[in-house]
Design a protein around this motif. Structure first.
Motif, PDB file in Angstrom:
ATOM      1  N   ASP A 585      46.969  47.616  87.213  1.00 56.22           N
ATOM      2  CA  ASP A 585      46.242  47.021  86.092  1.00 56.22           C
ATOM      3  C   ASP A 585      47.314  46.499  85.125  1.00 56.22           C
ATOM      4  O   ASP A 585      48.042  47.289  84.521  1.00 56.22           O
ATOM      5  N   ASP A 586      47.396  45.192  85.006  1.00 57.15           N
ATOM      6  CA  ASP A 586      48.521  44.609  84.260  1.00 57.15           C
ATOM      7  C   ASP A 586      48.595  45.115  82.817  1.00 57.15           C
ATOM      8  O   ASP A 586      49.665  45.452  82.338  1.00 57.15           O
ATOM      9  N   ASN A 587      47.451  45.169  82.136  1.00 53.33           N
ATOM     10  CA  ASN A 587      47.497  45.602  80.734  1.00 53.33           C
ATOM     11  C   ASN A 587      47.964  47.056  80.623  1.00 53.33           C
ATOM     12  O   ASN A 587      48.678  47.410  79.689  1.00 53.33           O
ATOM     13  N   ILE A 588      47.530  47.874  81.563  1.00 56.10           N
ATOM     14  CA  ILE A 588      47.933  49.279  81.517  1.00 56.10           C
ATOM     15  C   ILE A 588      49.429  49.397  81.770  1.00 56.10           C
ATOM     16  O   ILE A 588      50.134  50.135  81.066  1.00 56.10           O
ATOM     17  N   VAL A 589      49.947  48.657  82.724  1.00 53.64           N
ATOM     18  CA  VAL A 589      51.393  48.722  82.986  1.00 53.64           C
ATOM     19  C   VAL A 589      52.165  48.163  81.791  1.00 53.64           C
ATOM     20  O   VAL A 589      53.173  48.734  81.366  1.00 53.64           O
ATOM     21  N   LEU A 590      51.663  47.074  81.222  1.00 47.69           N
ATOM     22  CA  LEU A 590      52.359  46.517  80.051  1.00 47.69           C
ATOM     23  C   LEU A 590      52.275  47.477  78.865  1.00 47.69           C
ATOM     24  O   LEU A 590      53.200  47.549  78.053  1.00 47.69           O
ATOM     25  N   GLY A 591      51.192  48.224  78.775  1.00 49.17           N
ATOM     26  CA  GLY A 591      51.074  49.251  77.738  1.00 49.17           C
ATOM     27  C   GLY A 591      52.108  50.341  77.948  1.00 49.17           C
ATOM     28  O   GLY A 591      52.777  50.782  77.001  1.00 49.17           O
ATOM     29  N   GLN A 592      52.253  50.762  79.190  1.00 45.09           N
ATOM     30  CA  GLN A 592      53.302  51.735  79.517  1.00 45.09           C
ATOM     31  C   GLN A 592      54.676  51.164  79.162  1.00 45.09           C
ATOM     32  O   GLN A 592      55.545  51.867  78.664  1.00 45.09           O
ATOM     33  N   ALA A 593      54.848  49.878  79.441  1.00 44.02           N
ATOM     34  CA  ALA A 593      56.141  49.237  79.190  1.00 44.02           C
ATOM     35  C   ALA A 593      56.449  49.228  77.693  1.00 44.02           C
ATOM     36  O   ALA A 593      57.543  49.601  77.274  1.00 44.02           O
ATOM     37  N   ASP A 594      55.490  48.821  76.894  1.00 40.41           N
ATOM     38  CA  ASP A 594      55.741  48.775  75.448  1.00 40.41           C
ATOM     39  C   ASP A 594      55.991  50.171  74.888  1.00 40.41           C
ATOM     40  O   ASP A 594      56.919  50.379  74.101  1.00 40.41           O
ATOM     41  N   GLY A 595      55.168  51.112  75.290  1.00 39.74           N
ATOM     42  CA  GLY A 595      55.319  52.478  74.778  1.00 39.74           C
ATOM     43  C   GLY A 595      56.605  53.115  75.259  1.00 39.74           C
ATOM     44  O   GLY A 595      57.335  53.738  74.484  1.00 39.74           O
ATOM     45  N   GLY A 596      56.899  52.938  76.546  1.00 35.27           N
ATOM     46  CA  GLY A 596      58.103  53.538  77.117  1.00 35.27           C
ATOM     47  C   GLY A 596      59.355  52.943  76.505  1.00 35.27           C
ATOM     48  O   GLY A 596      60.314  53.659  76.194  1.00 35.27           O
ATOM     49  N   THR A 597      59.347  51.641  76.319  1.00 35.84           N
ATOM     50  CA  THR A 597      60.511  50.980  75.744  1.00 35.84           C
ATOM     51  C   THR A 597      60.699  51.414  74.293  1.00 35.84           C
ATOM     52  O   THR A 597      61.824  51.680  73.857  1.00 35.84           O
ATOM     53  N   ALA A 598      59.615  51.503  73.562  1.00 35.89           N
ATOM     54  CA  ALA A 598      59.705  51.945  72.163  1.00 35.89           C
ATOM     55  C   ALA A 598      60.333  53.330  72.112  1.00 35.89           C
ATOM     56  O   ALA A 598      61.253  53.594  71.322  1.00 35.89           O
ATOM     57  N   GLN A 599      59.865  54.216  72.981  1.00 36.17           N
ATOM     58  CA  GLN A 599      60.348  55.596  72.989  1.00 36.17           C
ATOM     59  C   GLN A 599      61.801  55.659  73.484  1.00 36.17           C
ATOM     60  O   GLN A 599      62.603  56.436  72.958  1.00 36.17           O
ATOM     61  N   GLY A 600      62.119  54.833  74.469  1.00 42.45           N
ATOM     62  CA  GLY A 600      63.471  54.839  75.032  1.00 42.45           C
ATOM     63  C   GLY A 600      64.494  54.228  74.089  1.00 42.45           C
ATOM     64  O   GLY A 600      65.604  54.747  73.935  1.00 42.45           O
ATOM     65  N   VAL A 601      64.131  53.128  73.464  1.00 42.07           N
ATOM     66  CA  VAL A 601      65.054  52.479  72.525  1.00 42.07           C
ATOM     67  C   VAL A 601      65.243  53.378  71.296  1.00 42.07           C
ATOM     68  O   VAL A 601      66.370  53.584  70.827  1.00 42.07           O
ATOM     69  N   ALA A 602      64.159  53.949  70.809  1.00 46.64           N
ATOM     70  CA  ALA A 602      64.248  54.828  69.636  1.00 46.64           C
ATOM     71  C   ALA A 602      65.120  56.047  69.934  1.00 46.64           C
ATOM     72  O   ALA A 602      65.840  56.539  69.063  1.00 46.64           O
ATOM     73  N   TYR A 603      65.076  56.527  71.154  1.00 41.36           N
ATOM     74  CA  TYR A 603      65.934  57.633  71.597  1.00 41.36           C
ATOM     75  C   TYR A 603      67.403  57.245  71.421  1.00 41.36           C
ATOM     76  O   TYR A 603      68.243  58.080  71.098  1.00 41.36           O
ATOM     77  N   LEU A 659      60.958  54.076  80.118  1.00 40.18           N
ATOM     78  CA  LEU A 659      61.703  54.753  79.048  1.00 40.18           C
ATOM     79  C   LEU A 659      63.194  54.826  79.331  1.00 40.18           C
ATOM     80  O   LEU A 659      64.013  54.752  78.414  1.00 40.18           O
ATOM     81  N   VAL A 660      63.561  54.976  80.613  1.00 40.83           N
ATOM     82  CA  VAL A 660      64.922  55.452  80.925  1.00 40.83           C
ATOM     83  C   VAL A 660      66.037  54.464  80.593  1.00 40.83           C
ATOM     84  O   VAL A 660      67.188  54.858  80.428  1.00 40.83           O
ATOM     85  N   GLY A 661      65.705  53.163  80.469  1.00 39.97           N
ATOM     86  CA  GLY A 661      66.768  52.186  80.209  1.00 39.97           C
ATOM     87  C   GLY A 661      66.920  51.791  78.748  1.00 39.97           C
ATOM     88  O   GLY A 661      67.847  51.058  78.395  1.00 39.97           O
ATOM     89  N   GLY A 662      66.021  52.274  77.906  1.00 43.99           N
ATOM     90  CA  GLY A 662      66.024  51.827  76.506  1.00 43.99           C
ATOM     91  C   GLY A 662      67.279  52.211  75.740  1.00 43.99           C
ATOM     92  O   GLY A 662      67.879  51.385  75.040  1.00 43.99           O
ATOM     93  N   ALA A 663      67.702  53.470  75.906  1.00 43.22           N
ATOM     94  CA  ALA A 663      68.834  53.962  75.103  1.00 43.22           C
ATOM     95  C   ALA A 663      70.141  53.228  75.410  1.00 43.22           C
ATOM     96  O   ALA A 663      70.821  52.766  74.491  1.00 43.22           O
ATOM     97  N   PRO A 664      70.529  53.093  76.695  1.00 43.29           N
ATOM     98  CA  PRO A 664      71.779  52.365  76.930  1.00 43.29           C
ATOM     99  C   PRO A 664      71.708  50.907  76.474  1.00 43.29           C
ATOM    100  O   PRO A 664      72.715  50.372  75.978  1.00 43.29           O
ATOM    101  N   ALA A 665      70.556  50.270  76.637  1.00 41.08           N
ATOM    102  CA  ALA A 665      70.474  48.858  76.234  1.00 41.08           C
ATOM    103  C   ALA A 665      70.713  48.714  74.734  1.00 41.08           C
ATOM    104  O   ALA A 665      71.484  47.849  74.293  1.00 41.08           O
ATOM    105  N   VAL A 666      70.081  49.571  73.947  1.00 43.56           N
ATOM    106  CA  VAL A 666      70.263  49.443  72.485  1.00 43.56           C
ATOM    107  C   VAL A 666      71.660  49.902  72.083  1.00 43.56           C
ATOM    108  O   VAL A 666      72.295  49.309  71.207  1.00 43.56           O
ATOM    109  N   ALA A 667      72.176  50.936  72.748  1.00 41.27           N
ATOM    110  CA  ALA A 667      73.518  51.417  72.405  1.00 41.27           C
ATOM    111  C   ALA A 667      74.566  50.350  72.725  1.00 41.27           C
ATOM    112  O   ALA A 667      75.519  50.155  71.959  1.00 41.27           O
ATOM    113  N   LEU A 668      74.393  49.648  73.831  1.00 44.63           N
ATOM    114  CA  LEU A 668      75.338  48.582  74.194  1.00 44.63           C
ATOM    115  C   LEU A 668      75.247  47.414  73.209  1.00 44.63           C
ATOM    116  O   LEU A 668      76.258  46.789  72.868  1.00 44.63           O
TER     117      LEU A 668
END
Lengths: 697, 280
Positions: A585-603, A659-668
């Motif tokens: 379900d595209d919206n559900i996956v994109l929802g996971q993407a936005d939430g996961g990225t927010a949580q990963g980048v904030a980490y 979630l897992v890629g957010g922190a290195p991307a923002v740190a870099l």
């Protein structure tokens, strides 16, 4: 039904958005009592005595002496007591419950209980190893000997709090010699099995029902087993309905968090390539091991993330400290390791003075390569085109040239990563053995009898779509009630990015069977059980083989601007490409993407949690800062279709990957903006100020 | 449990205050948090409570030629949109808390709460605000600096409440406001700064530098400011180190869960220096 990926309105959206949804805190019974937990004020101490004031009629205390079975919460490592008996191991450790009808009086009694402690020496440093794992791939020793040069760097990560909207809670009743627990949980059968051990009772005496969950992120994987056991002991003693709901601060103070970590990576370099890595990760398990060993497994298996390195010497330790126990959190050990590995590849490229992008591409994993644990990447890997697309969307190459100028204080960072879908190694086949049931009633309604929990991620909608599509029925004919262990078989916990792929796969198979054998107006039941693909071989002792049946892949690009004066970081935009197999379900996956990225980048740059002498300093949503809508950057996300043969319609995992890629991307990105290396996250302005003053390059 | 009063008129409120030992609640955005109890139980107030937020007599923004007068129960959201609100104050309010909080919080509440991290106090200190305190025995008018004496401490008597905030109308050629919080909205300040100046033909005619969250009370050193008034911008900029050295004595931040003293001090001084650079 149209294509599976096409979005439908989430089936729980209306009730949740309108505020009509009932959560466990909203439930009440006549004669209901309230429970409050009495906790340790000490990080490590022997309990000399506990003085309880005279209890008014109808008020009770419940402690370790009331436990009929084992005083341990059944998890992977059984070292976590239900109630402290003679020794406490962390601040906030539960000692007893006070239970009664009037909250005011319960609170007064809690405040009046006097505990006399004999202080013991607490440990807060990562020195006391309680779990140690190690594996090799290839011949690291020879590769290091043959190296042109070696480089070593250290990386650190901090705590992260799940910060679900709804704090943890249960309500329980005692009827007909049975204990009935309703809770905000991710794993109904974890709770049930733990309670059976604590109560030393017949499995049929325990019924666990999932209440609607207001967010979990792993925080409701193992911790609710502790609360469930405590409440069961209280119900068994008092035999009246009892409610045990945590306040926000109590929840943040005592529930499991993401493990702080320290990683050292040493690389052997020959002819411009990394030929071997020696990696050690230490994670702070807190006072009890719980799931920490499993978290460590996932961390060390993620040692090369999306790269292939032929020779590896990887080890890790769980250290016991006198702090709140750490546990499951979306990503489960992978975020710590992937942060370190991504930073390391960049830092090595800088050290060698070669183009970072080219250097990374040389090491990118390809189909047919051996994984970190000498398994095989069997399925197509779309990373080259996903990387190219992410670069094009973000204008990565132009920007990284422009931002190389240290005066502009802007940066762009990119992370590449994978996430293994489902339980590590033979977990699915040996521990979980997922079972599901599809039940068709004579009226033609089809019930999904699964233990999977919808905690907001969309499990209900996606699994119902899988059933509807396979049965060629409208979605309205499918039913999926919150799991009740009296009605659903154990399809496993809702964790490890396994629900869509594993449970969804079973639903699809059962639905195919039902369709073939469909008889109108009849009650039909189809059973299905997980069978491990025969090519998956795993040796848990040596950490060799296929750690996961499938991998999801991702690319994050984060652009930041750093304030020259205050070093505050503003995230400007986040671009992502993901391969989650087939989206259900595209919206559900994109929802996971936005939430996961927010949580990963904030980490990576925002979320700070520390303790002082074992007392957490950030225990409410004022002090523990998570991004608001104002902080969250615009996101652009594209999904790639790469169906996995054994997932339903080709679906793989999507929950943790994002979630897992957010922190290195923002740190870099921050590293580029300030022109100094970032070796620790969260990269707060305080940390950056220190780096500017003390660090070279 | 404690009793509470919801007065119908301002006069009634003052009478209640005279009679007893009441705590005044304006919007309650600090008090309700501080005295929170287990969900479902009433807040744990230690004194009887007087709810003043409904006093419509204290909701106004008036002006004469020199001064803008803000009634004590005027909420921040109203001030944010009011044409008479000084631009600097409006700029500060715009990034305070969240919309929901701004609809009930008040300047008076910020003043009496006396948090060294309060954002609105930065503007009130910079603008030389005066606070009108009133009881049945009469009014006192004090400068904001004289009103607040420590973290959470004011000179209010038990029978007094804030009636009005008066802000002299002032024009500046340069102003700067910066709040450094843990995030970009709904955050408690780690360190905040307001700079105001009037520069005329290269000469500094007025200079005000205000810092919060760096000491037990908001820091504004009028004596240091005065040393630079009348001097050329060029002169001042040629020796900012001396000026920074003066502030260094007054900026004594703490380590807490939000930041550390090293960062706070350095960021505060960097902001001041940055503001001075904009005067050139």
């Amino acid at each position: 039904m149209p294509d599976i990926h096409q979005s439908v309105p989430k089936i729980d959206a209306k009730e949740k958005i309108s505020g009509r949804m009932t959560y466990v805190a909203d439930m009440r019974y006549d004669d209901m009592l309230y429970a409050k937990t009495v906790r340790s004020s000490q990080a490590h101490a022997r309990i000399r005595s506990v003085r309880v004031p005279t209890l008014p009629e109808g008020y009770h205390v419940v402690d370790h002496r009331d436990i009929p079975g084992k005083n341990v919460v059944k998890m992977i490592f059984d070292d976590w007591p239900v109630f402290a008996s003679d020794t406490v191991h962390h601040v906030g450790e539960p000692i007893m419950l006070v239970v009664g009808p009037d909250k005011r009086i319960v609170q007064t009694l809690v405040d009046a209980i006097v505990i006399d402690y004999e202080p013991l020496n607490p440990t807060f440093s990562m020195t006391d190893s309680v779990v140690n794992y190690h594996y090799d791939k290839g011949d690291p020793a020879s590769a290091f000997k043959a190296a042109d040069t070696t480089v070593a760097y250290d990386y650190e990560t901090g705590y992260q709090e799940q910060a679900y909207i709804e704090p943890q809670g249960f309500i329980g009743t005692y009827d007909d010699e049975r204990i009935h627990l309703i809770g905000s949980i991710q794993a109904p059968y974890y709770v049930k099995n733990a309670v059976i051990d604590t109560m030393a009772c017949d499995p049929d005496a325990i019924r666990v029902v999932q209440a609607t969950v207001g967010g979990a992120f792993g925080g409701k994987e193992e911790f609710p087993s502790l609360m469930g056991c405590q409440l069961a002991v209280a119900l068994n003693k008092i035999k009246r309905p009892i409610k045990l709901i945590y306040e926000r601060e109590e929840d943040m103070d005592v529930t499991t968090k993401r493990h702080p970590s320290k990683t050292r990576i040493e690389g052997a370099i020959k002819e411009g390539r990394i030929t071997a890595l020696r990696i050690h990760i230490g994670i702070d398990g807190g006072a009890f091991i719980g799931l920490s060993g499993v978290v460590l497994s996932r961390a060390i298996i993620a040692a090369t993330s999306a790269y292939t390195v032929d020779n590896l010497d990887v080890s890790g330790d769980v250290y016991k400290t006198n702090t709140v126990p750490n546990g499951a959190f979306r990503g489960f050990g992978a975020p710590q390791m992937i942060y370190a590995v991504e930073m390391f590849f960049h830092h090595v490229a800088k050290h060698l003075n070669v183009d970072v992008h080219d250097f990374r591409l040389k090491h990118l994993a390809k189909q047919g390569n051996h994984t970190s644990t000498s398994g095989l990447f069997r399925d197509p890997i779309l990373m080259p085109e996903m990387i190219e697309r992410a670069c094009a969307m973000s204008d990565y190459h132009t920007k990284r040239k422009a931002y190389a100028n240290p005066e502009v204080y802007k940066g762009i960072g990119m992370s590449w990563f994978l996430h293994g879908c489902g339980f590590t190694g033979s977990g699915e086949a040996e521990h979980i053995k997922a079972k599901i049931k599809l039940e068709k009633l004579p009226d033609g309604l089809v019930y999904l009898r699964v233990a999977a929990v919808d905690m907001g991620q969309g499990a209900k909608t996606t699994l119902m779509k899988v059933a509807a599509k396979t049965l060629d029925l409208p979605l309205e004919r499918i039913r999926y009630e919150n799991p009740d262990t009296d009605l659903v078989p154990d399809s496993g916990p809702t964790v490890a990015s396994r629900t869509a792929m594993v449970v969804g796969g079973l639903v699809a198979r059962a639905a195919t069977k039902l369709k073939k054998t469909w008889i109108d107006d009849e009650h039909q039941v189809i059973h299905e059980q997980y069978v491990q693909p025969d090519y998956v071989r795993w040796n848990q002792d040596t950490f060799t083989g296929d750690a996961y049946p499938a991998y999801s892949w991702g690319v994050n690009v984060v652009e930041v601007e750093v304030d020259k004066t205050t070093l505050e970081v503003e995230v400007k935009h986040i671009w992502s490409t993901y391969d989650v197999g087939q989206s259900l379900d595209d919206n559900i996956v994109l929802g996971q993407a936005d939430g996961g990225t927010a949580q990963g980048v904030a980490y990576g740059y925002l979320e700070v949690m520390r303790h002082r002498e074992g007392k957490l300093l950030h225990k409410n949503m004022t002090d523990y800062v998570i991004p608001t809508a104002v902080d969250m950057a615009k996101t652009t996300t594209e999904l790639y279709n790469n169906p996995f043969a054994l997932g339903p319609y080709g679906a793989k995992g999507a929950g943790e990957l994002t979630l897992v890629g957010g922190a290195p991307a923002v740190a870099l990105a921050i590293e580029m903006a300030i022109g100094k290396r970032v070796h620790a996250i969260p990269a707060t302005p305080e940390y950056l100020m220190e780096v500017l003053h003390h660090a070279n390059d | 449990m404690v009793s509470h009063v919801i007065p119908k008129t301002y006069a009634e409120a003052l009478t209640v205050l005279k009679a007893g030992n009441h705590r005044v609640i304006a919007g309650g955005t600090d008090m309700m948090v501080r005295h929170r109890a287990w969900a479902g139980l009433p807040p744990l107030f230690d004194k009887p409570v007087l709810f003043a937020f409904t006093l419509s007599e204290l909701k106004y923004v008036k002006e004469d030629e020199q001064v803008i007068c803000i009634g004590a129960m005027t909420d921040l959201e109203t001030l944010l949109h009011h044409e008479r609100t000084p631009a600097l104050l409006r700029q500060v309010i715009a990034i305070m808390a969240s919309p929901a909080i701004r609809y009930v919080s008040t300047l008076a509440g910020n003043i009496v709460n006396a948090s060294p991290a309060a954002d609105s106090l930065l503007a009130l200190y910079a603008l030389d605000a005066q606070v009108v305190l009133e009881s049945t025995s009469g009014k006192r008018i004090l400068s904001i600096e004289k009103t607040i004496v420590g973290p959470g401490k004011t000179v209010l008597h038990d029978d007094e409440m804030v009636a009005e905030i008066r802000i002299p109308k002032t024009r500046f050629t340069h102003t700067m406001f910066r709040k450094v919080g843990g995030r970009r909205a709904d955050a408690i300040t780690k360190i905040g700064f307001v700079g105001c100046a009037t520069v005329n033909e290269g000469i500094i005619r007025d200079l005000r530098l205000v810092f919060n969250a760096v000491a037990p009370v908001v820091v504004r050193e009028k004596s240091v400011e005065a040393l630079h008034v009348g001097h050329s911008v060029k002169n001042v900029l040629s020796d900012t180190d001396t000026l920074m050295h003066h502030y260094s004595e007054h900026i004594k931040p703490i380590d807490d869960q939000r930041s550390n003293q090293h960062y706070r001090k350095e960021a505060a001084l960097r902001l001041a220096r940055h503001f001075l650079d904009t005067l050139a």
